[in-house]
Design a protein around this motif. Structure first.
Motif, PDB file in Angstrom:
ATOM      1  N   MET A 123       0.817  -1.210   0.000  1.00  0.00           N
ATOM      2  CA  MET A 123       0.000   0.000   0.000  1.00  0.00           C
ATOM      3  C   MET A 123       0.854   1.263   0.000  1.00  0.00           C
ATOM      4  O   MET A 123       0.353   2.354  -0.267  1.00  0.00           O
ATOM      5  N   ALA A 129      -0.282   2.424  -6.683  1.00  0.00           N
ATOM      6  CA  ALA A 129      -1.495   3.101  -6.207  1.00  0.00           C
ATOM      7  C   ALA A 129      -2.433   3.382  -7.377  1.00  0.00           C
ATOM      8  O   ALA A 129      -2.067   4.061  -8.338  1.00  0.00           O
ATOM      9  N   SER A 157      -7.297   5.719   2.095  1.00  0.00           N
ATOM     10  CA  SER A 157      -6.231   5.173   2.948  1.00  0.00           C
ATOM     11  C   SER A 157      -4.958   6.000   2.919  1.00  0.00           C
ATOM     12  O   SER A 157      -3.863   5.461   3.061  1.00  0.00           O
ATOM     13  N   ARG A 197      -1.202   4.640   3.793  1.00  0.00           N
ATOM     14  CA  ARG A 197      -0.372   4.568   2.579  1.00  0.00           C
ATOM     15  C   ARG A 197       0.844   5.486   2.682  1.00  0.00           C
ATOM     16  O   ARG A 197       1.968   5.088   2.376  1.00  0.00           O
TER      17      ARG A 197
END
Length: 227
Positions: free
Chosen positions: A135, A141, A146, A150
């Protein structure tokens, strides 16, 4: 007997690291914030110490306690996922949660490395492993959301790269790992692999690591993860 130090070992990946290394006859030094609430960790036979990795004074105290002991492997596993649901959308990201993630997931791994560098350099082939996440991959990505978690994992990847540049000349192999989407409290019930599968793979990579691997970002199955 080889020795490993694992932070954040009361549950999940850290606990599985402790179990597997103990089963293979390693000396395991494990930390968690409250050992009295971690009976599963105590049951592994690990040497357990109380530690909040964001508490600089506590970290220095543990450094003094473990002074002079060689560490073959140091695993920066302690981390937080401060926002469960929702994960903070544009216009509604709480600053306190973001700061907590950065302090725990980014700053602490660097400070842990600073604290135990002398222990690592006493070992013949020391490995400093940091649990990151896919992540945190900028290239991977593809959807919004998030940002707190991240961004903390993107940042810790840079921390690992910086550690690799600083510590590689001292013989320390620094690695960033994606453990997979694991069935833990953090990973949730929809995750794809078990802690046993994840840690078996990560331990294999740690055992095989050479100086040529210094600074790499790898998944538990050995695949390179794009930065």
């Amino acid at each position: 007997m080889p020795t490993v130090l694992i932070t954040g070992a009361s549950r999940g990946l850290g606990l599985e690291f402790a179990r597997q290394y103990r089963a293979d006859g390693w000396e395991v030094i494990a930390t968690c914030r409250n050992p009295s609430t971690a009976p599963a960790l105590a049951a592994t036979g690990a040497e357990v110490h109380a530690l909040d990795v964001t508490d600089d004074a506590a970290l220095k105290a543990l450094g003094r306690t473990l002074s002079g002991r060689a560490l073959d492997v140091l695993i920066n596993n302690a981390g937080v996922y401060p926002l469960k649901s929702p994960q903070g959308s544009f216009g509604d990201v709480p600053v306190d949660a973001w700061m907590e993630a950065l302090r725990t997931n980014v700053v602490a791994p660097w400070k842990v490395a600073e604290t135990f560098i002398d222990n690592l350099t006493k070992a013949e082939r020391p490995v400093l492993a940091t649990i990151s996440s896919k992540m945190g991959s900028i290239a991977d990505a593809a959807a919004p959301g998030s940002v707190v978690y991240r961004s903390s994992k993107t940042a810790v990847n840079m921390v690992v790269k910086a550690l690799a540049l600083d510590l590689g000349p001292r013989g320390v192999i620094c690695l960033s790992f994606h453990p997979g989407w694991v069935l833990t409290d953090m990973g949730g019930p929809n995750a794809l692999i078990t802690p046993e599968q994840s840690i078996t793979g990560l331990r294999r990579l740690i055992a095989r690591a050479t100086p040529a691997d210094n600074g790499r970002f790898l998944a538990y199955d050995g695949q390179e993860v794009p930065w």
